[in-house]
Write a protein that holds these residues in place. Structure first.
Motif, PDB file in Angstrom:
ATOM      1  N   TYR B 316       0.814  -1.217   0.000  1.00 55.04           N
ATOM      2  CA  TYR B 316       0.000   0.000   0.000  1.00 55.04           C
ATOM      3  C   TYR B 316       0.847   1.267   0.000  1.00 55.04           C
ATOM      4  N   LEU B 317       2.134   1.140  -0.214  1.00 54.76           N
ATOM      5  CA  LEU B 317       2.976   2.291  -0.568  1.00 54.76           C
ATOM      6  C   LEU B 317       3.367   2.205  -2.037  1.00 54.76           C
ATOM      7  N   ILE B 318       3.794   1.001  -2.471  1.00 56.88           N
ATOM      8  CA  ILE B 318       4.239   0.849  -3.864  1.00 56.88           C
ATOM      9  C   ILE B 318       3.067   1.057  -4.822  1.00 56.88           C
ATOM     10  N   LEU B 319       1.942   0.424  -4.512  1.00 56.50           N
ATOM     11  CA  LEU B 319       0.802   0.543  -5.414  1.00 56.50           C
ATOM     12  C   LEU B 319       0.334   1.991  -5.565  1.00 56.50           C
ATOM     13  N   PRO B 320       0.057   2.697  -4.463  1.00 57.36           N
ATOM     14  CA  PRO B 320      -0.402   4.081  -4.655  1.00 57.36           C
ATOM     15  C   PRO B 320       0.658   4.954  -5.332  1.00 57.36           C
ATOM     16  N   ALA B 321       1.938   4.697  -5.035  1.00 57.40           N
ATOM     17  CA  ALA B 321       2.995   5.509  -5.651  1.00 57.40           C
ATOM     18  C   ALA B 321       2.946   5.360  -7.173  1.00 57.40           C
ATOM     19  N   GLU B 322       2.949   4.125  -7.633  1.00 58.26           N
ATOM     20  CA  GLU B 322       2.913   3.907  -9.084  1.00 58.26           C
ATOM     21  C   GLU B 322       1.586   4.378  -9.668  1.00 58.26           C
ATOM     22  N   ALA B 323       0.497   4.130  -8.925  1.00 59.87           N
ATOM     23  CA  ALA B 323      -0.821   4.529  -9.433  1.00 59.87           C
ATOM     24  C   ALA B 323      -0.924   6.047  -9.552  1.00 59.87           C
ATOM     25  N   SER B 324      -0.348   6.761  -8.592  1.00 63.18           N
ATOM     26  CA  SER B 324      -0.459   8.228  -8.635  1.00 63.18           C
ATOM     27  C   SER B 324       0.166   8.757  -9.917  1.00 63.18           C
ATOM     28  N   SER B 325       1.219   8.099 -10.379  1.00 63.37           N
ATOM     29  CA  SER B 325       1.880   8.500 -11.616  1.00 63.37           C
ATOM     30  C   SER B 325       1.122   7.966 -12.832  1.00 63.37           C
ATOM     31  N   ASN B 326       0.710   6.703 -12.780  1.00 62.87           N
ATOM     32  CA  ASN B 326      -0.025   6.113 -13.912  1.00 62.87           C
ATOM     33  C   ASN B 326      -1.341   6.827 -14.186  1.00 62.87           C
ATOM     34  N   LEU B 327      -1.964   7.351 -13.146  1.00 57.41           N
ATOM     35  CA  LEU B 327      -3.271   7.986 -13.321  1.00 57.41           C
ATOM     36  C   LEU B 327      -3.163   9.489 -13.600  1.00 57.41           C
TER      37      LEU B 327
END
Lengths: 508, 518
Positions: B316-327
């Motif tokens: 729940y750090l890696i996923l939101p980090a990458e998602a914040s950029s992907n989205l």
């Protein structure tokens, strides 16, 4: 935002240097001329001959940031980057990584730029640059890293094409994803009065290097090569570096020199008046020769870099690096020394060529068979004159091949210098090769003596007084007859031969 | 013809091949079923009835001409809305992509089409695959066919519900932290998350690029293997795609089912993925499965994975980090929802469109991820999370020294009720405790049904995990266990699911408006 109209107070350059030490740094972006983009299969507008005038015609889903699209690394761009790194004397990282630089701006389809952050492909190098007086200066290189270019915004409806007051903006993603190498210098100390000149010579050297490598069109006026100049001043005797400004997109060699000089003078005036320099980007205005404030920039700008998870690390093999190293051309400085000796030019002659920016063209003209002295004469003479009059680079006017063909026609006696200049005009106007222009315009030298003799006899008959003067030994009087003959021949005769024949016929 | 929808993909393929049934018939039967049960289940966001029948007819002609593109040609398939389809909207269940039709097919979709499978439509999911219940879909939740008041799991609840409600024999899903396996577990179906890089991510709308993986959803292990074989393998359009030859997963499944023995297979029970916090009925069914496997000759060993307890935090750090950029690309500039109040700046349009276009969970994770990547916090959050990821990978490596496959319950509980966890994000996140480690390490994982929990009569799933690139082991072991259990039950577990739907007055092609009376 301060506009360009704000009048900056400037300190005299010499006085500024007396009180402050300038420290320079340069970031040069080089657009690579690969066939396709850095991370997509879209054609690259920075490739030779590409015409990307239609907006959004050079794009793939990756460049538009479409959902689901994935980037792929252009292997050719990696090879170009390694070659450039090696030419800059850098070490090549056995493993380097792409990172995402996150910021919202509509010129990036993904709202992040794929760049390299803490693991660039090339690092720790140096470049030897030659100054106008022939001495050399070593510029230390911190790193060269790969990244993608951004698209272009056009602001519509405002007064000045700027975003303020604009009604809407148009985005062209053609440039988005063009492969870039960003070359970052270390701080350059000790430049002193030569700071502006060193800046110009450094950028010129980078241009020469990428041209000799054949990895970029390297046309500054087209943005293939873009320079950001960092300048800071510190009072004499102070250890700590002063606050720097970053003047963006200084896009001609002359402007690099002027922008560095301007910032030194501007900052010196502020510091001397007890003011502080704001860390900011500044815009260079070519027309007024001034800079104006851009956006504030701090080291704390938060781009939320993190390793690009869509791409694997770049891991060039040792064999590839060595192959590219073995294929490196000479350094520009070594290349010039060799050429000067080969061509037998004096230091002054050679410097003129270099400073006119036509060395590469001249070299190619010689390679195509022209004598170095002739090549020099044309490139520094007629071609440079036309280029200056039109405000363009001489190299954009005519190809070295055509110049060598033109010289050959003169050497063979097919053209006089005067005719050759007309042919050059035709070539520049796009009428084809020198041979084609000669044929189309009917410009060949009349070498048939009988035609000349007929014209001479007519001229002598119509000017009996002149004939008498020549017979009396006043040879200089022949000029009038020669002029008349040349006019009759519409210039297509060798004046020296006409003179010979005039004297001969007058005495007969 | 009602039996037709209950056939597995393998059975259907066989009968299509034998000429017992046409693809048009099979497709029409599934479209009828969709029309019948969708008012209750809502597994689909888009049903492409006409296009499916057209394609089915084309496949029938090809087959008649002896040119069927593959043995699976003519089999209908449902596609999770996270995958790009050039002929159907691809929204990832978000308002911000409402109506968006991509100019390309995702590679797994393109491969299904090339093999002649017939896409029925796009299935529901949590918005941008963020969630464990489909309650975060912008278009309303999917209902669990076993109990319509319960969640079908998430994010891929639509695909799981579609196959378990017999609306499609097989489907595609995507799994970033359990989005294929957890829905499979709570709907009594089978789901596989392949090895990271085993199936192309090209055209999968990205959630977290280093974790996302596309995989099959089905009712049987063999069917999953058949789909896996079609969609898997190297894709030059995905830089993280593995360049290697893969064995046939379907073959592994057939072998496993035929052998009926697990002799010589070392099955590692992950100590940390069982016990406290796991529902009683889940634990008992899991224990029984272990006994079954032992009885079939497997050597059951307990393995320790001491760092798994940090996996959720890291995830729940890696996923939101990458998602914040992907989205970040959803900015109203080039596609998708655009909220423009007029006389506004680009920034205002971007902000307003994202405000209106994204749901609460997406916003929560984008904010979390932006924070985790911020200067000054990067090392403490994203950096540490990556270190945990390495430790989890080492735990797997150590465990796979002692075991050929690892097992755990697929989920701590059976399907929970709507609303139970939607206001408590942490409780929702904890639901993924069992599935997340596989994503962090890139190893393949499968969930298959092992029975119903006695206390609520809802399906329980068993998770099998194998080392990276050893996906075939999942199919081999999974198919053996599946065969043993079905022999004992006398029928597939899904035959015990309650009847759904009502008779449809007029035969439909799946394009009728919702007529549910729920």
């Amino acid at each position: 935002m301060a506009g360009a109209s704000t009048k900056d107070v400037l300190m005299d350059f010499d006085e500024a240097l007396e009180r402050f030490e300038p420290v320079l740094g340069f970031e040069v972006h080089v657009e690579l001329s690969t066939a396709t983009k850095m991370f997509s299969a879209a054609p690259n507008p920075a490739a030779p001959g590409a015409d990307s005038t239609v907006p959004n015609s050079f794009v793939a889903p990756v460049d538009m940031g479409l959902p689901g699209a994935l980037p792929l690394v252009n292997a050719e761009a990696v090879r170009y980057s390694i070659s450039l790194g090696l030419a800059l004397g850098c070490s090549i990282a056995p493993s380097s990584r792409f990172a995402r630089k996150n910021y919202f701006y509509p010129d990036l389809g993904k709202n992040y730029q794929i760049s390299q952050y803490d693991e660039p492909i090339a690092f720790e190098g140096s470049v030897e640059v030659e100054l106008e007086d022939g001495t050399t200066w070593v510029v230390p290189i911190e790193r060269a890293h790969m990244e993608e270019d951004a698209g272009k915004l056009t602001h519509v409806g405002g007064a000045t094409g700027r975003i303020q007051g604009a009604d809407h903006s148009l985005v062209d993603y053609n440039r988005a994803g063009v492969p870039l190498v960003e070359i970052v210098t270390k701080p350059i100390f000790g430049a002193e009065h030569r700071a502006p000149e060193i800046g110009k010579a450094y950028v010129a050297t980078i241009r020469d290097i990428v041209r000799s490598l054949g990895i970029s069109e390297a046309r500054m006026e087209r943005g293939n090569l873009r320079c950001d100049a960092n300048v800071s001043l510190r009072p004499r005797g102070q250890e700590r570096l002063g606050t720097r400004t970053e003047t963006k997109n200084v896009n001609s060699l002359r402007s690099v020199e002027r922008a560095v000089r301007y910032e030194i003078q501007r900052q010196a005036a502020i510091l001397a008046a007890g003011g502080t320099i704001i860390q900011e980007t500044r815009h260079w205005h070519e027309d007024t020769g001034t800079t104006s404030a851009g956006r504030p920039k701090s080291d704390a700008d938060d781009y939320r870099y993190f390793p690009e998870p869509d791409l694997l690390p770049v891991e060039p093999s040792f064999a590839l690096i060595e192959e590219l190293r073995a294929a490196l051309p000479e350094s520009p400085v070594a290349f010039r020394k060799r050429l000067q000796a080969d061509y037998g030019f004096t230091d002054a002659e050679f410097r003129d060529i270099v400073n006119a920016g036509v060395l590469a063209e001249l070299e190619e003209t010689v390679a195509k068979g022209a004598a170095p002295a002739q090549a020099r004469k044309w490139w520094l003479g007629e071609i440079l004159r036309i280029a200056n009059a039109r405000g363009v680079d001489a190299g954009t006017l005519v190809s070295p091949l055509h110049v060598s063909e033109l010289i050959a026609l003169v050497e063979n006696g097919d053209l006089t210098d005067r005719l050759a200049r007309q042919v050059l005009e035709g070539v520049i106007a796009g009428e084809g090769s020198p041979e084609a222009v000669v044929a189309a315009r009917g410009l060949k030298v009349v070498s048939d003596d009988s035609a000349l003799i007929a014209a001479i006899d007519t001229a002598l008959a119509s000017q009996p007084d002149v004939l008498q003067k020549i017979k009396d030994g006043k040879v200089q009087a022949a000029g009038a007859v020669i002029g008349a003959v040349m006019k009759a021949m519409r210039g297509q005769a060798d004046a020296a031969r006409v003179r010979e024949l005039v004297l001969e016929r007058a005495q007969s | 013809m009602t039996d037709l929808i209950r056939w597995t993909a393998a059975e259907l393929a066989e009968r299509l091949g034998a000429g017992d049934v046409s693809s048009v018939e099979a497709t029409r039967a599934h479209l009828d079923r969709i029309a019948e049960v969708e008012p209750d289940v809502h597994a689909f966001l888009h049903v492409a009835g006409e296009a499916a029948l057209t394609r089915a007819a084309e496949i029938d002609r090809l087959r008649a001409a002896g040119e069927a593109p593959s043995p699976l040609a003519g089999v209908p398939v449902a596609i999770k809305d996270v995958l790009c389809t050039s002929d159907m909207p691809s929204t990832a269940a978000s308002r911000i992509l409402e109506g968006w039709i991509p100019p390309y097919d995702a590679t797994p979709v393109a491969r299904l089409r090339a093999a002649g499978l017939v896409p029925l439509g796009k299935t529901n999911m949590d918005e941008f695959a963020m969630g464990s219940s489909t309650e975060y879909s912008a278009y309303g939740p999917t209902h669990n066919p076993w109990d319509l008041s319960r969640i079908p799991g998430g994010s891929g609840g639509g695909s799981a519900a579609a196959v378990s409600a017999f609306e499609a024999p097989v489907a595609l899903g995507s799994d970033t932290g359990g989005s294929i396996r957890q829905p499979a577990a709570v709907t009594g179906s089978v789901g596989v998350k392949p090895t990271y890089g085993g199936v192309s991510r090209y055209g999968a709308i990205a959630l977290a690029s280093s974790l996302d993986q596309v995989g099959p959803v089905s009712r049987t292990v063999l069917d999953a293997g058949l789909i896996h074989d079609v969609i898997g393998g190297y894709d030059p359009n995905d830089a993280t795609s593995l360049q290697q030859a893969w064995p046939s997963m379907a073959e592994a499944a057939r072998r496993g089912a035929a052998e009926g023995s697990l002799a010589g297979v070392r099955v590692g029970v992950v100590k940390e993925l069982n016990g406290d916090g796991f529902q009683e009925g889940v634990r008992s069914r899991f224990a029984e499965s272990l006994e079954r496997m032992a009885a079939a000759g497997a050597e059951i060993v307990e393995v320790a994975a001491p760092h798994f307890e940090y996996a959720i935090s890291a995830y729940y750090l890696i996923l939101p980090a990458e998602a914040s950029s992907n989205l970040a690309k959803y900015d109203a500039v080039r596609f998708g929802l655009r909220v423009d109040p007029g006389r506004s700046t680009t920034e205002q349009v971007m902000a307003l469109s994202r405000e209106r276009g994204f749901g609460p969970e997406v916003k929560r994770r984008v904010i979390l991820g932006t924070y985790a990547l911020s200067a000054g916090y990067y090392d403490a959050y994203y950096g540490s999370a990556q270190q945990v990821r390495t430790l989890v990978q080492r735990d797997f490596a150590a465990a796979f020294e002692q075991a050929d496959v690892l097992v755990s319950p697929s989920t701590p509980t059976t399907a929970f009720r709507f609303g139970e966890k939607v206001d408590d994000p942490l409780a929702m996140y904890l639901n993924d405790v069992t599935t997340i480690p596989a994503n962090l390490a890139g190893v393949p994982g499968m969930s298959l049904p092992i029975g119903l929990a006695p206390e609520d009569g809802l399906p329980v799933g068993l998770q099998i995990m194998a080392p990276v690139r050893e996906d075939a082991r999942l199919y081999r072991v999974g198919a053996t266990l599946e065969a043993l259990l079905e022999a004992e039950w006398g029928a597939p577990l899904l035959s015990r699911a309650p009847e759904l739907g009502r008779p449809v007055p007029v035969p439909g092609f799946g394009t009728e408006p919702d007529g549910g009376t729920r």
